[in-house]
Design an enzyme around this catalytic site. Structure first.
Site, PDB file in Angstrom:
ATOM      1  N   ASP A 220       0.771  -1.259   0.088  1.00 39.04           N
ATOM      2  CA  ASP A 220       0.051  -0.005  -0.003  1.00 39.04           C
ATOM      3  C   ASP A 220       0.894   1.355   0.113  1.00 39.04           C
ATOM      4  O   ASP A 220       1.864   1.318   0.761  1.00 39.04           O
ATOM      5  CB  ASP A 220      -0.897  -0.103   1.227  1.00 39.04           C
ATOM      6  CG  ASP A 220      -1.873   1.195   1.391  1.00 39.04           C
ATOM      7  OD1 ASP A 220      -2.750   1.354   0.469  1.00 39.04           O
ATOM      8  OD2 ASP A 220      -1.682   1.943   2.277  1.00 39.04           O
ATOM      9  N   GLU A 276       1.606  -0.518  -5.043  1.00 37.51           N
ATOM     10  CA  GLU A 276       0.864   0.508  -5.333  1.00 37.51           C
ATOM     11  C   GLU A 276       1.748   1.761  -5.442  1.00 37.51           C
ATOM     12  O   GLU A 276       2.099   2.494  -4.467  1.00 37.51           O
ATOM     13  CB  GLU A 276      -0.386   0.912  -4.178  1.00 37.51           C
ATOM     14  CG  GLU A 276      -1.136   1.993  -4.709  1.00 37.51           C
ATOM     15  CD  GLU A 276      -2.481   2.347  -3.477  1.00 37.51           C
ATOM     16  OE1 GLU A 276      -3.320   2.593  -3.688  1.00 37.51           O
ATOM     17  OE2 GLU A 276      -1.854   2.082  -2.248  1.00 37.51           O
TER      18      GLU A 276
END
Length: 594
Positions: A220, A276
């Site tokens: 993330d 990401e």
């Protein structure tokens, strides 16, 4: 938990000889899943809803869909009560549902287990291991979504849970007067390129691979892992001074030590690593994330381009063609391959697929933030009317658009990722930021999937199977002119102009022979001319403008021969009629009348 003692040491988990699944990344079909949300709805009828064991009961659904890899939203122990407050709109309480607020990086989320904290949580640990083992038995990899960009300790005024009490200035990016840098948008930023912190992260990742048999990780806000740490200097990072080394905290690094360590670690370089490639501080690295040849990226540019083209926005035909080829404009120059692109149209953060074609605007009032939260630029189109209650014509167009999106995802080079619930048309009522809802908005609704009117699930299963059967739709490298040929309304004459809303191509396929795929995202219908193949004719397989089951002419479709016969007068003349907002797949077959 501090005062508890395990009941016995006899907790050795029996892996039954479980070994990593050695799928090449190009063959993956990823399914983004929330463990609790997958089976918590009462219609799941599972024995232990909302748990790791509940997921095991529903793994066959993923097999039916054609999925061979799940990406689990955060399963590290996190603070569910971070946003706890009464929600007057829905009459329940806001909680941290998604889980991007880690408390303990080495513990599975114990409230996802049916056994809870029994035996000091060890039974819950074994439940998660059991889930992974059962997934592997069905040929399904398990990837974890991990959050090494911030922790649950907030900003400099936040709670002291662990790292701030251990060594605040080491574990967080801290300014000289004690203020926290906030590249995560969550109050603090993990100081991930500090030697102590990066060793902690590598140890943690190794633990999940060796102890839990996890097959990989999605990081993330991974761009934070490329930023220079506070307390940066050559001696601190590399063990020796570097001449002229002046580094501002948070500066993007060309070869970040943490990513370097992960990429060259003997255990970690063998698992799937997905970034990401952006953060909340404005660092956007899609196509440029430091990769060492092995990292893949969530391709946010793919999402934006496909959404724009399918809804009929001018100026995106060429960019859409790049997406179909695996985004060589992003990855080829850096020496990467199509499978370094994780393609997706929808994810947990944003509109669902059904909402993408139902709402022009976000409807986030249930979040209690006066609709000020969530993304404003969704590239969505409601097909003529806002909301679920719409005319029959609008509802038909929406189903067609959903089929168009899913088809484009499955015929693109790269790795497709499906968001949980999109395969049956799950709606969140236009809410594009459901981070705080432990309720029906985020629950997979099994009754909707089983509903006889949910013909979209059949379509998704068949398209996914078609992708798996075609050798040419999951290539090791970017397609060349020897294999791929572009077309327009006429063969060999593609239209890349600003006003073009038509993209078509043929692909030579060692299994199917040759396939013809076309997208018409104009509001006008067209009769297209097909490429001539002497001794062969084109036979329809998919036409998203047709009602189910004729949208995909599988061998078991009743009246299939009649449906093909209805197109024969066009196909005899090497033509095919395409309705507005539709896409097709044709197969080259021997012409028995020739």
């Amino acid at each position: 938990m501090a005062g508890m003692i395990p009941s016995s040491d006899d907790n050795e988990f029996d892996w039954e000889g479980d070994l990593p699944l050695k799928y090449p990344q190009k063959d993956l079909v990823i399914y983004e899943m929330h463990v609790r949300g997958f089976t918590k709805h009462e219609s799941s009828k599972t024995k232990f809803p909302g748990t790791y064991l509940g997921v095991v009961e529903k793994l066959d659904h993923l097999k039916e869909l054609g999925v061979n890899c799940v990406e689990l939203l955060p399963c590290h122990e996190f603070n569910e009560l971070e946003y706890y407050s009464y929600n007057s709109v829905l009459g329940d309480h806001k909680v941290n549902f998604w889980g991007y607020s880690t408390v303990n990086f080495f513990s599975p989320m114990i409230r996802y287990s049916s056994s809870g904290i029994r035996n000091c949580g060890r039974d819950g640990i074994n439940e998660m291991k059991f889930m992974i083992k059962e997934a592997h038995k069905r040929g399904i990899k398990v990837i974890m979504d991990v959050v090494f960009n911030h922790t649950a300790e907030g900003n400099e005024k936040g709670p002291i849970i662990s790292f701030r009490g251990v060594d605040n200035s080491i574990y967080y990016m801290v300014a000289p007067k004690g203020e926290f840098y906030n590249y995560s948008g969550c109050g603090n930023t993990f100081n991930s390129n500090h030697p102590v912190v990066r060793q902690f992260i590598v140890d943690c990742l190794r633990y999940w691979v060796t102890e839990f048999h996890v097959d990989g990780f999605r990081f993330d806000l991974a761009s934070i892992m490329t930023r220079g740490s506070s307390l940066w200097d050559g001696v601190n990072v590399f063990g020796a001074p570097i001449e002229g080394d002046l580094m501002t905290t948070g500066t993007p690094l060309g070869s970040p030590p943490l990513v370097d360590m992960i990429s060259n670690d003997p255990i970690l370089r063998g698992v799937k690593l997905i970034a990401e490639a952006w953060d909340a501080g404005g660092l956007y690295q899609v196509g440029t994330f430091p990769h060492w040849g092995i990292w893949s990226e969530w391709n946010g540019k793919y999402r934006d381009t496909v959404r724009q083209f399918i809804k009929g926005t001018d100026g995106f035909a060429g960019a859409f063609a790049e997406c179909l080829c695996g985004s060589p404009n992003l990855y080829q120059g850096g020496g990467r391959k199509p499978w370094n692109s994780i393609n997706f149209v929808c994810a947990h953060d944003g509109f669902t697929l059904a909402d993408l074609v139902t709402y022009n605007n976000k409807h986030n009032l249930p979040n209690g933030e006066d609709n000020n939260d969530g993304e404003n630029h969704n590239n969505s189109w409601n097909c003529g009317q806002e909301g679920e209650f719409a005319s029959i014509l609008v509802r038909k167009l929406r189903k067609r658009q959903m089929r168009n999106f899913f088809l484009s995802l499955m015929v693109s080079q790269g790795v497709p990722m499906i968001h949980m619930g999109d395969e049956y048309g799950h709606t969140k009522g236009g809410n594009n930021n459901t981070y705080c809802h432990d309720n029906y908005l985020n629950y997979f609704q099994w009754d909707k999937k089983e509903d006889s009117s949910s013909d979209f699930f059949r379509f998704c299963c068949l398209i996914t199977e078609f992708r798996r059967e075609c050798e040419s739709l999951g290539l090791d490298d970017f397609p060349t002119a020897e294999r791929l040929q572009w077309h327009g309304h006429f063969p060999g004459m593609p239209d890349w102009s600003e006003t073009s809303r038509f993209v078509a191509f043929t692909m030579v396929d060692s299994v199917k022979g040759e396939i013809y795929i076309a997208f018409n995202t104009s509001h006008l219908p067209f009769t297209i001319t097909l490429p001539e193949r002497p001794g062969y004719r084109w036979e329809p397989l998919v036409d998203t403008s047709k009602p189910a089951p004729y949208d995909f002419l599988s061998p078991d479709v009743p009246g299939r021969d009649i449906a093909i016969q209805q197109c024969s007068q066009f196909l005899d003349a090497n033509l095919y009629p395409m309705l507005s907002y539709s896409s097709i797949i044709l197969l080259r077959t021997p012409d028995e009348s020739a």
